[in-house]
Motif scaffolding. Sequence first.
Motif, PDB file in Angstrom:
ATOM      1  N   ASP A 154      -3.409  -4.270 -21.781  1.00 28.37           N
ATOM      2  CA  ASP A 154      -2.630  -5.431 -21.354  1.00 28.37           C
ATOM      3  C   ASP A 154      -2.721  -5.681 -19.852  1.00 28.37           C
ATOM      4  OD1 ASP A 154      -1.623  -5.914 -23.976  1.00 28.37           O
ATOM      5  OD2 ASP A 154      -0.207  -4.266 -23.696  1.00 28.37           O
ATOM      6  N   LEU A 155      -3.733  -5.101 -19.192  1.00 29.92           N
ATOM      7  CA  LEU A 155      -3.894  -5.262 -17.755  1.00 29.92           C
ATOM      8  C   LEU A 155      -5.071  -6.171 -17.448  1.00 29.92           C
ATOM      9  CD1 LEU A 155      -3.442  -1.588 -16.437  1.00 29.92           C
ATOM     10  CD2 LEU A 155      -1.685  -3.351 -16.746  1.00 29.92           C
ATOM     11  N   ASN A 156      -4.884  -7.093 -16.513  1.00 30.34           N
ATOM     12  CA  ASN A 156      -6.041  -7.808 -15.988  1.00 30.34           C
ATOM     13  C   ASN A 156      -6.592  -7.025 -14.802  1.00 30.34           C
ATOM     14  OD1 ASN A 156      -4.520  -8.509 -13.640  1.00 30.34           O
ATOM     15  ND2 ASN A 156      -3.752 -10.364 -14.644  1.00 30.34           N
ATOM     16  N   VAL A 157      -7.664  -7.525 -14.192  1.00 32.50           N
ATOM     17  CA  VAL A 157      -8.305  -6.753 -13.129  1.00 32.50           C
ATOM     18  C   VAL A 157      -7.378  -6.561 -11.927  1.00 32.50           C
ATOM     19  CG1 VAL A 157     -10.666  -7.338 -13.791  1.00 32.50           C
ATOM     20  CG2 VAL A 157      -9.413  -8.863 -12.252  1.00 32.50           C
ATOM     21  N   HIS A 158      -6.517  -7.544 -11.671  1.00 28.17           N
ATOM     22  CA  HIS A 158      -5.617  -7.440 -10.534  1.00 28.17           C
ATOM     23  C   HIS A 158      -4.518  -6.410 -10.793  1.00 28.17           C
ATOM     24  CE1 HIS A 158      -7.807 -10.948  -9.403  1.00 28.17           C
ATOM     25  NE2 HIS A 158      -7.253 -11.700 -10.332  1.00 28.17           N
ATOM     26  N   GLN A 159      -4.025  -6.371 -12.026  1.00 24.17           N
ATOM     27  CA  GLN A 159      -2.996  -5.391 -12.377  1.00 24.17           C
ATOM     28  C   GLN A 159      -3.563  -3.980 -12.386  1.00 24.17           C
ATOM     29  OE1 GLN A 159      -2.026  -7.393 -16.044  1.00 24.17           O
ATOM     30  NE2 GLN A 159      -0.082  -8.163 -15.242  1.00 24.17           N
ATOM     31  N   LEU A 160      -4.826  -3.835 -12.801  1.00 26.27           N
ATOM     32  CA  LEU A 160      -5.459  -2.520 -12.743  1.00 26.27           C
ATOM     33  C   LEU A 160      -5.638  -2.096 -11.293  1.00 26.27           C
ATOM     34  CD1 LEU A 160      -6.823  -0.055 -13.912  1.00 26.27           C
ATOM     35  CD2 LEU A 160      -8.926  -1.401 -14.203  1.00 26.27           C
ATOM     36  N   ARG A 161      -6.015  -3.022 -10.429  1.00 29.48           N
ATOM     37  CA  ARG A 161      -6.116  -2.713  -9.002  1.00 29.48           C
ATOM     38  C   ARG A 161      -4.785  -2.221  -8.455  1.00 29.48           C
ATOM     39  NH1 ARG A 161      -5.759  -7.761  -5.887  1.00 29.48           N
ATOM     40  NH2 ARG A 161      -3.567  -7.203  -6.046  1.00 29.48           N
ATOM     41  N   ASP A 162      -3.704  -2.916  -8.821  1.00 29.57           N
ATOM     42  CA  ASP A 162      -2.383  -2.510  -8.344  1.00 29.57           C
ATOM     43  C   ASP A 162      -2.010  -1.128  -8.869  1.00 29.57           C
ATOM     44  OD1 ASP A 162      -2.181  -4.920  -7.061  1.00 29.57           O
ATOM     45  OD2 ASP A 162      -0.965  -5.874  -8.617  1.00 29.57           O
ATOM     46  N   ARG A 163      -2.403  -0.857 -10.086  1.00 31.94           N
ATOM     47  CA  ARG A 163      -2.103   0.464 -10.680  1.00 31.94           C
ATOM     48  C   ARG A 163      -2.862   1.557  -9.948  1.00 31.94           C
ATOM     49  NH1 ARG A 163      -0.145   4.337 -11.929  1.00 31.94           N
ATOM     50  NH2 ARG A 163       0.193   5.290 -13.976  1.00 31.94           N
ATOM     51  N   MET A 164      -4.115   1.315  -9.615  1.00 31.55           N
ATOM     52  CA  MET A 164      -4.904   2.300  -8.887  1.00 31.55           C
ATOM     53  C   MET A 164      -4.372   2.488  -7.473  1.00 31.55           C
ATOM     54  SD  MET A 164      -7.177   3.511 -10.955  1.00 31.55           S
ATOM     55  CE  MET A 164      -8.289   4.329  -9.820  1.00 31.55           C
ATOM     56  N   THR A 165      -3.973   1.389  -6.837  1.00 32.34           N
ATOM     57  CA  THR A 165      -3.426   1.483  -5.491  1.00 32.34           C
ATOM     58  C   THR A 165      -2.122   2.256  -5.486  1.00 32.34           C
ATOM     59  OG1 THR A 165      -4.446  -0.634  -4.894  1.00 32.34           O
ATOM     60  CG2 THR A 165      -2.646   0.151  -3.492  1.00 32.34           C
TER      61      THR A 165
END
Length: 283
Positions: free
Chosen positions: A139-150
């Motif tokens: 349920d993550l888009n690329v921006h949400q995955l970026r935020d999760r990694m950050t």
Amino acid sequence: MVIAGLSGAGRTVAADNLEDMGWFVMDNLPPALIPKVAELADGSSAAGDRMALVVGSGQYQDKVAALVSALRSKFTRVQLVFLDASTEVLVRRYESSRRRHPFDVDQGRGGTLGEIINAERVALEPLRALADLVIDTSDLNVHQLRDRMTEAFGDGNCGHTMQTTVSSFGYKHGLPIDVDLVIDCRFLPNPHWIDELRPLTGLDQPVSGYVLSQPVTEGFLERLERLLELILPLYEQEGKSYLTVAFGCTGGRHRSVAIAERMAVVLEELGVSPSVVHRDISV
């Protein structure tokens, strides 16, 4: 760090995010090279002490779990991040990409795409069990995955930060091609037509004072500040790494320079530290 996971779950996106945060990233690394490359992560090389090794899918995955265990016995800081997603989501992603699934390429199993994905899931289960962090990207888009990694691996010095540049240019020398926003300042009164100001530039107080003191300039800057205050955070949310705002006047020496300098101060007040470039100030 070792990044692993199901094909299509976001390994490459996660690796790109880490690279943006200052990690040294090696993608699609054959597992046999992991022990040798990991030696570089001792802090004594250009790779520093933040290295991410991205392992792909296919025939080598049964060896990765053993290699991760071996690394953990040798190094004090080894993290395994596993990217996962539901079979339904992965089927949609692969159907939209029209690529052949790499687990099918390596194993030659055949069958439906869903069956191939489930076979890969079974093969990766031992590796998933070793993971320090499992991220479900269904349920993550690329921006949400970026935020999760950050959130998980960033810090105050290496998080995702958009690099902003403010520049000036002259229209008679051509439009810049490497900018995102172009703002025309030729509606402002032109200091060029004032004899004592003509030899000066927008970096000189007499010129900047003249430009900034015009009644039309005050309303222009006020609205422009509100616009930038609105859109800069939105650009960052979209994952933009670089943003250049260019101000143009006829020659690129007076009005655009003065406005660019003023907007750089405004951006500082908004919490942004821009670079400032005056392309045509010496032309």
